[in-house]
Design an enzyme around this catalytic site. Structure first.
Site, mmCIF file in Angstrom:
data_model
loop_
_atom_site.group_PDB
_atom_site.id
_atom_site.type_symbol
_atom_site.label_atom_id
_atom_site.label_comp_id
_atom_site.label_asym_id
_atom_site.label_seq_id
_atom_site.Cartn_x
_atom_site.Cartn_y
_atom_site.Cartn_z
ATOM 1 N N SER A 1 -9.968 -1.325 6.331
ATOM 2 C CA SER A 1 -9.271 -1.026 5.083
ATOM 3 C C SER A 1 -8.463 -2.165 4.497
ATOM 4 O O SER A 1 -8.015 -2.086 3.360
ATOM 5 C CB SER A 1 -8.369 0.195 5.266
ATOM 6 N N LYS B 1 0.846 -1.187 0.000
ATOM 7 C CA LYS B 1 0.000 0.000 0.000
ATOM 8 C C LYS B 1 0.886 1.242 0.000
ATOM 9 O O LYS B 1 1.959 1.260 0.616
ATOM 10 C CB LYS B 1 -0.896 -0.045 1.233
ATOM 11 N N SER C 1 -9.420 1.498 2.467
ATOM 12 C CA SER C 1 -8.515 2.369 1.732
ATOM 13 C C SER C 1 -7.409 1.606 1.002
ATOM 14 O O SER C 1 -6.654 2.185 0.233
ATOM 15 C CB SER C 1 -7.883 3.394 2.690
#
Length: 566
Positions: free
Chosen positions: A231, A132, A207
């Site tokens: 997330s 990420k 996210s």
């Protein structure tokens, strides 16, 4: 900096990203935008060889085994996943930073070591791992979707980055996030919107939505996301993946960029996302073998415990008792989600386990607690970054006239400022502690009804009240956030099914819990959600990640056996 045109800076960064893609991997035969399901396109696009397709469609344990035997080289595995990642990006826009040449150089070093010594560098030797965007890699930017952070390559690895490389992993791409991170969908002004590979009219979640879409298209065998309210689990659920949210401080977070930095009531945690349970175990076991508490002062000093994984405190995994949370008495899940829960129940019963209903306790109160913590300072955290560039704070993820690159502009606060005194903030934390105590007592008291002499061994819960919704429609993260608030580890497991308009018909309801429940039910149309993956969430107890991995494997195997006999 503040006077520069933020749109120009964002566009320049996007061009830089495009230029980092090998030109020979840019496809001219991409499917038309009207083709919603592109999940099979990477294997038929013509860019990957048959061997590369085999590599990228293998699970983590198979990849590691072939690398350790010398059947596959790190360079060819890295090349295969790099090519597939670039195909995935062209389909669903899932990447931020692309550094394939650097990755191939690292893979070459690993191959040289293997040729010289006949041994692997570590348990993740040669395995490509995607990260990420917020997980820092020295020399590479971590913009986290903020224009103001463009052009600032980080000077030091995150602790987890160092650990992964010491284990032999090959880092090659970073993945897209929403501006601020605090959204269960993925869009920012720099890189744009990430789509769902199974239905591009639906969100990939957030996210960690870039991770979800990339791994969903098998452009990565194992990725790392972060999770403060779902997330890791939401994009895992929306993209048919396995994803683990560990307890606070089990996996090192030090050295990452973040939102809400300094908020310590509900910590964000890092966790693995992958295509199999063996990938979850490989990540947890290998990372913990490096004693991360030596490098991150918040990390819990707890090694991987094989006895806990083998469920010695859970009857060795024989005749477990699962408690199903059918709904939270706030929002009734959509028909596909309820079907997934029922499939899981039947699979577990056929495997010889017990199943009871879980009675939700204080869920509305737990939900009310979260915005008080996250919103204690209003939008101040986001304004610090956005004011440096002049870019607007993204406040909604809905589309404007179907344009994927235009979020709804709105002046509402993400979190209205509460203007609390320090003492008032303390009282919110007192309530938090009391709710956690009440939930722990509630779980322990289930021993009276399980029939095993133990409390329920795990909770089976929805990951959301819906499967992947249309862009802008992921407004309810309560089914994941509740476990962050309680600090219970949770693992998403696919049930092996997708939304079917024939099976998942909408049934009338005479009553609703409230306006949110009605809004959710009104939004359901099986044709809209067609082909979206169906998953469940397996919930364990604080700092029992090993047991949760073992229990989730049992759930996964039961579902696979159940599906094979249908």
């Amino acid at each position: 900096m503040a006077t520069q045109n933020w749109k120009e800076r964002a566009a320049a960064k996007k061009r830089q990203q495009q230029e980092s893609i090998p030109k020979e991997w840019v496809l001219t035969n991409l499917p038309d935008k009207s083709q919603l399901d592109v999940s099979e396109f990477p294997r038929t696009c013509g860019l990957l060889t048959g061997r590369e397709i085999e590599i990228t469609e293998s699970y983590v344990d198979v990849i590691l085994d072939n690398l350790a035997k010398g059947s596959w080289t790190a360079v060819e595995v890295t090349t295969a996943f790099s090519k597939r990642a670039i195909v995935a990006h062209q389909l669903v826009n899932c990447l931020t930073e692309i550094f394939i040449e650097r990755a191939l150089a690292r893979a070459g070093e690993l191959d040289d070591h293997f040729r010289r010594t006949g041994s692997v560098v570590g348990p993740l030797h040669g395995l490509p791992v995607s990260l990420k965007d917020q997980i820092c890699i020295k020399g590479i930017e971590s913009t986290m979707g903020y224009v103001a952070w463009i052009g600032k390559p980080v000077t030091k690895n995150a602790v987890l980055t160092d650990i992964l490389e010491s284990l032999g992993a090959v880092l090659y791409v970073k993945t897209n996030v929403p501006q601020t991170l605090m959204f269960p969908e993925t869009y920012n002004h720099i890189f744009g919107r990430t789509l769902n590979p199974f239905n591009r009219s639906l969100t990939s979640g957030g996210s960690s939505g870039g991770e979800g879409a990339l791994i969903g298209l098998k452009g990565s065998p194992l990725g790392v996301g972060s999770d403060i309210g779902g997330s890791v689990r939401i994009p895992s659920a929306f993209n048919a993946l396995y994803g683990l949210r560990p307890s606070f401080h089990r996996i090192p977070y030090a050295g990452c960029v973040n939102s809400l930095d300094g908020q310590i009531s509900i910590y964000s945690v890092l966790g693995p996302m992958t295509t199999s349970m063996n990938g979850i175990k490989a990540f947890m076991k290998s990372v913990l073998s490096k004693e991360p508490w030596q490098y991150d002062p918040l990390c819990v000093r707890k090694r991987w415990n094989e006895d806990e994984y083998r469920l010695l405190d859970y009857n060795g995994g024989k005749q477990l008792c699962f408690a199903v949370l059918w709904d939270d008495n706030v929002t009734m899940p959509h028909p596909p989600v309820l079907r997934g829960l029922e499939m899981t129940k039947q699979a577990l019963l056929r495997a010889g386990h017990k199943v009871i209903d879980w009675k939700p306790l204080y869920h509305p109160e737990l939900y009310e607690f979260v915005p008080k913590i996250w919103g204690a300072v209003g939008d101040a955290d986001y304004e610090v970054a956005t004011k440096l560039s002049g870019e607007p704070i993204i406040r909604k993820m809905a589309l404007v006239e179907g344009n994927l690159d235009t979020p709804v502009e709105d002046t509402i606060h993400r979190f209205p400022p509460l203007n609390l005194t320090a003492f008032e903030y303390w009282q919110i934390n007192v309530t938090h502690r009391e709710l956690r105590q009440a939930y722990l007592d509630h779980w322990r008291e289930t021993a009276a009804v399980t029939g095993t002499g133990r409390p329920a061994d795990a909770i089976i819960s929805p990951a959301a009240p819906y499967v992947a919704p249309p862009h802008g429609g992921n407004w309810n993260a309560q089914y994941t956030t509740v476990w962050n608030t309680l600090d219970y580890p949770a693992c998403v497991v696919p049930v092996g099914a997708r939304v079917d308009p024939i099976l998942d018909v909408k049934k009338p309801r005479d009553s609703f819990y409230g306006d949110g429940d009605r809004r959710n039910w009104d939004s359901y149309d099986p044709e809209t959600f067609k082909n979206a993956p169906i998953t469940v969430q397996v919930v364990g107890r604080t700092l029992e990640e090993e047991a949760l991995v073992g229990i989730s494997e049992i759930v996964d195997q039961a579902l696979q056996t159940y599906k094979s006999k249908l």
